[in-house]
Design a protein around this motif. Structure first.
Motif, PDB file in Angstrom:
ATOM      1  N   UNK A  23       6.816   5.834  -6.156  1.00 31.65           N
ATOM      2  CA  UNK A  23       7.229   6.430  -7.431  1.00 31.65           C
ATOM      3  C   UNK A  23       7.415   5.363  -8.509  1.00 31.65           C
ATOM      4  N   UNK A  24       7.803   4.163  -8.121  1.00 32.35           N
ATOM      5  CA  UNK A  24       7.991   3.080  -9.085  1.00 32.35           C
ATOM      6  C   UNK A  24       6.654   2.565  -9.613  1.00 32.35           C
ATOM      7  N   UNK A  25       5.657   2.497  -8.763  1.00 34.94           N
ATOM      8  CA  UNK A  25       4.377   1.894  -9.145  1.00 34.94           C
ATOM      9  C   UNK A  25       3.310   2.909  -9.541  1.00 34.94           C
ATOM     10  N   UNK A  26       3.561   4.192  -9.317  1.00 35.21           N
ATOM     11  CA  UNK A  26       2.546   5.227  -9.535  1.00 35.21           C
ATOM     12  C   UNK A  26       1.988   5.214 -10.962  1.00 35.21           C
ATOM     13  N   UNK A  27       2.846   5.233 -11.966  1.00 36.81           N
ATOM     14  CA  UNK A  27       2.403   5.331 -13.362  1.00 36.81           C
ATOM     15  C   UNK A  27       1.465   4.205 -13.755  1.00 36.81           C
ATOM     16  N   UNK A  28       1.857   2.983 -13.460  1.00 34.17           N
ATOM     17  CA  UNK A  28       1.038   1.826 -13.830  1.00 34.17           C
ATOM     18  C   UNK A  28      -0.302   1.842 -13.093  1.00 34.17           C
ATOM     19  N   UNK A  29      -0.274   2.165 -11.811  1.00 32.25           N
ATOM     20  CA  UNK A  29      -1.517   2.189 -11.032  1.00 32.25           C
ATOM     21  C   UNK A  29      -2.429   3.323 -11.508  1.00 32.25           C
ATOM     22  N   UNK A  30      -1.865   4.494 -11.770  1.00 29.90           N
ATOM     23  CA  UNK A  30      -2.665   5.626 -12.242  1.00 29.90           C
ATOM     24  C   UNK A  30      -3.346   5.289 -13.569  1.00 29.90           C
ATOM     25  N   UNK A  31      -2.607   4.690 -14.506  1.00 30.16           N
ATOM     26  CA  UNK A  31      -3.197   4.322 -15.797  1.00 30.16           C
ATOM     27  C   UNK A  31      -4.336   3.316 -15.612  1.00 30.16           C
ATOM     28  N   UNK A  32      -4.132   2.361 -14.712  1.00 32.31           N
ATOM     29  CA  UNK A  32      -5.164   1.365 -14.423  1.00 32.31           C
ATOM     30  C   UNK A  32      -6.434   2.049 -13.918  1.00 32.31           C
ATOM     31  N   UNK A  33      -6.281   2.963 -12.970  1.00 29.40           N
ATOM     32  CA  UNK A  33      -7.433   3.657 -12.391  1.00 29.40           C
ATOM     33  C   UNK A  33      -8.062   4.584 -13.433  1.00 29.40           C
ATOM     34  N   UNK A  34      -7.226   5.302 -14.190  1.00 30.84           N
ATOM     35  CA  UNK A  34      -7.752   6.224 -15.202  1.00 30.84           C
ATOM     36  C   UNK A  34      -8.594   5.472 -16.225  1.00 30.84           C
ATOM     37  N   UNK A  35      -8.145   4.295 -16.605  1.00 28.10           N
ATOM     38  CA  UNK A  35      -8.897   3.481 -17.558  1.00 28.10           C
ATOM     39  C   UNK A  35     -10.294   3.181 -17.017  1.00 28.10           C
ATOM     40  N   UNK A  36     -10.407   3.016 -15.714  1.00 29.21           N
ATOM     41  CA  UNK A  36     -11.699   2.703 -15.096  1.00 29.21           C
ATOM     42  C   UNK A  36     -12.612   3.929 -14.991  1.00 29.21           C
TER      43      UNK A  36
END
Length: 178
Positions: A23-36
């Motif tokens: 839950x702590x890392x989800x937002x940052x990782x999702x944005x990174x993947x979405x950008x790709x």
């Protein structure tokens, strides 16, 4: 972020620690993947698959706390590359009888470039706060809460700024059409 204890507990299989790390890392990782990938459903799938692979690796190996986010990003890129390779190998089934050549013809790249330049010029005509809020909310996909924290403003202020920025942008673009 999260403490070393949580990471160690997660390595031991403690579900609560694993859930907190996710839950702590989800937002940052999702944005990174979405950008790709630029696709919400695909980004969600890749992010979930990243956690599955990362957590199984986490339980087998010792990963340093300061390297964990980078590790997640690397795993997500590997998952993404695997998906691309699989799509490339499978190919696309095409029924040539149903293909309309006019509809599938490539668009003129200069038209895309011209549209992009028009939008960039319109964004540059906004004031600084409006441009930043459009970049954060629309282009980068941050939530209202995240944009508010980044810009050090209240959520209501961000909503108003976004509304006004989009109105100003629409007016600028409409003026250019005439």
């Amino acid at each position: 972020m999260f403490e070393k204890e949580k990471l160690e507990k997660a390595q031991e299989g403690d579900l609560k620690s694993i859930e907190e790390i996710c839950s702590t890392t989800w937002g940052a990782l999702y944005r990174f993947v979405y950008f790709k990938v630029q696709n919400r459903e695909e980004a969600e799938d890749i992010t979930q698959e990243t956690y599955v692979k990362a957590l199984s690796h986490l339980q087998k190996n010792n990963i340093r706390l300061d390297k964990y986010i980078g590790f997640l990003r690397t795993v997500s890129l590997n998952v993404l590359r695997d998906k691309w390779r699989k799509k490339k190998r499978e190919g696309i089934d095409v029924n040539f009888e149903n293909v309309n050549p006019e509809a599938t013809a490539l668009k003129d790249p200069t038209e895309n470039f011209a549209q992009r330049m028009l939008i960039e010029n319109a964004l540059n005509r906004l004031n600084e706060e409006q441009r930043v809020v459009v970049e954060l909310r629309i282009i980068k996909g941050y939530s209202v809460d995240e944009a508010a924290r980044i810009m050090n403003k209240k959520e209501g202020t961000i909503r108003v700024l976004q509304y006004r920025a989009l109105q100003a942008l629409a007016k600028i673009l409409n003026d250019n059409d005439q």
